[in-house]
Design a protein around this motif. Structure first.
Motif, short mmCIF file in Angstrom:
data_model
loop_
_atom_site.label_atom_id
_atom_site.label_comp_id
_atom_site.label_asym_id
_atom_site.label_seq_id
_atom_site.Cartn_x
_atom_site.Cartn_y
_atom_site.Cartn_z
N LEU A 97 0.83 -1.21 0.00
CA LEU A 97 0.00 0.00 0.00
C LEU A 97 0.86 1.26 0.00
N THR A 98 2.01 1.21 0.67
CA THR A 98 2.92 2.36 0.65
C THR A 98 3.44 2.60 -0.76
N GLU A 99 3.81 1.53 -1.45
CA GLU A 99 4.27 1.67 -2.83
C GLU A 99 3.14 2.17 -3.73
N LEU A 100 1.94 1.71 -3.48
CA LEU A 100 0.79 2.13 -4.28
C LEU A 100 0.48 3.61 -4.06
N ASP A 101 0.70 4.10 -2.84
CA ASP A 101 0.49 5.52 -2.56
C ASP A 101 1.33 6.37 -3.51
N CYS A 102 2.59 6.02 -3.66
CA CYS A 102 3.48 6.79 -4.52
C CYS A 102 3.09 6.66 -5.98
N GLU A 103 2.61 5.49 -6.32
CA GLU A 103 2.26 5.21 -7.72
C GLU A 103 0.96 5.89 -8.14
N THR A 104 -0.02 5.91 -7.24
CA THR A 104 -1.37 6.36 -7.62
C THR A 104 -1.80 7.68 -6.98
N GLY A 105 -1.04 8.14 -5.97
CA GLY A 105 -1.44 9.37 -5.30
C GLY A 105 -2.38 9.15 -4.14
N THR A 106 -2.65 7.89 -3.79
CA THR A 106 -3.47 7.62 -2.62
C THR A 106 -2.67 7.91 -1.35
N ARG A 107 -3.38 7.93 -0.22
CA ARG A 107 -2.73 8.10 1.08
C ARG A 107 -3.26 7.03 2.02
N SER A 108 -2.36 6.16 2.49
CA SER A 108 -2.76 5.02 3.29
C SER A 108 -2.44 5.24 4.77
N GLU A 109 -3.37 4.84 5.61
CA GLU A 109 -3.19 4.88 7.05
C GLU A 109 -3.20 3.46 7.59
N PHE A 110 -2.21 3.14 8.41
CA PHE A 110 -2.06 1.81 8.97
C PHE A 110 -2.48 1.83 10.43
N ILE A 111 -3.39 0.92 10.80
CA ILE A 111 -3.93 0.89 12.15
C ILE A 111 -3.84 -0.55 12.68
N PRO A 112 -2.75 -0.92 13.35
CA PRO A 112 -2.68 -2.27 13.92
C PRO A 112 -3.59 -2.37 15.14
N GLN A 113 -4.19 -3.54 15.31
CA GLN A 113 -5.12 -3.74 16.42
C GLN A 113 -4.83 -5.06 17.13
N TYR A 114 -5.19 -5.09 18.40
CA TYR A 114 -5.07 -6.32 19.19
C TYR A 114 -3.66 -6.91 19.09
N ARG A 115 -2.66 -6.02 19.29
CA ARG A 115 -1.25 -6.42 19.29
C ARG A 115 -0.83 -7.04 17.96
N GLY A 116 -1.46 -6.56 16.90
CA GLY A 116 -1.12 -7.04 15.57
C GLY A 116 -1.91 -8.23 15.10
N TYR A 117 -2.84 -8.70 15.93
CA TYR A 117 -3.69 -9.83 15.51
C TYR A 117 -4.44 -9.46 14.24
N SER A 118 -4.95 -8.24 14.19
CA SER A 118 -5.58 -7.76 12.96
C SER A 118 -4.94 -6.44 12.55
N TRP A 119 -4.89 -6.23 11.26
CA TRP A 119 -4.41 -4.98 10.68
C TRP A 119 -5.57 -4.28 9.99
N ARG A 120 -5.65 -2.98 10.19
CA ARG A 120 -6.68 -2.19 9.53
C ARG A 120 -6.01 -1.07 8.75
N PHE A 121 -6.52 -0.79 7.57
CA PHE A 121 -5.98 0.25 6.70
C PHE A 121 -7.12 1.12 6.17
#
Length: 233
Positions: free
Chosen positions: A194-218
């Protein structure tokens, strides 16, 4: 030839998902609520504009769509899934909740999401995937095609299994072995992609780890206007 091969791959994946869920679709929601953690936080964060269109890719039993329709009553909701078995349960759930007039379902493949819907419905203000990418073979391609369905200023919300990076190694090992039984593979390179895609497409990604990394939210945000790449990670 490429289209034929893609269609065959899609059909094989549909058959696999039907096989996995044929005996589980009726009890899916009851069992998954204990370990699909982070779905409700994603729904609360959607915040679609009034009258906006919201799409869930891999909607399964429509559990998330039903919940989202209650939280955001002014939005239009759509969903599709590759599994006909899951969609049978989804349609029953919509009828039970009297939401058939607010939520529209289709059958389709996340590998080519545009083909799941009529052309007039191929732009959305919010799109979300809940514990779905870990079961999509070409998950990078699915993300690219999903972003193409976003309206200017739209957002893609993702929640899925993370790498349990702050949990004991023994737990990670057992979890990964158990998930593999259901053809689930947590995407350890999702954040980097997603970080690479941000640079490629102009999107902006936010990373939100949850439950000590059990789930990842973006949250992947598409600019209202096209923005040049800054070259920053």
């Amino acid at each position: 030839m490429e289209d034929i091969l893609r269609k065959r791959a899609s059909d094989r994946h549909a058959d696999l998902m039907d096989h996995v869920y044929r005996s589980q679709s009726g009890i899916y929601d009851l069992t998954r609520k204990y370990y699909l953690l982070g779905r409700d936080q994603l729904i609360e964060a959607l915040d679609p504009p009034p009258g906006g269109r919201v799409l869930e890719i891999g909607c399964g039993t429509a559990r998330n769509l039903v919940q989202a329709a209650k939280v955001w009553p002014d939005a239009e909701f759509y969903g599709f899934d590759i599994s006909s078995e899951m969609l049978k349960t989804a349609r029953k759930n919509l009828a039970h909740g009297r939401l058939t007039d607010r939520i529209t379902l289709f059958q389709g493949d996340a590998g080519n999401p545009a083909l799941a819907m009529p052309p007039a419905l191929r732009k959305f203000d919010r799109i979300f995937l809940s514990f779905c990418l870990s079961m999509i073979p070409d998950w990078q391609g699915a993300i690219r095609q999903t972003i193409a369905l976003l309206a200017p200023g739209g957002e893609l919300h993702i929640v899925d299994f993370g790498q349990s990076e702050k949990l004991p190694p023994s737990f990670r090992r057992i979890l990964q072995q158990w998930l593999a039984l259901f053809h689930v593979e947590p995407r350890k390179h999702l954040r980097r992609f997603l970080t690479e895609l941000d640079c490629e497409t102009g999107t902006r990604s936010e990373f939100i780890p949850q439950y000590r990394g059990y789930s990842w939210r973006f949250v992947v945000r598409l600019p209202a206007k096209e923005a040049p790449c800054s070259g920053e990670a």
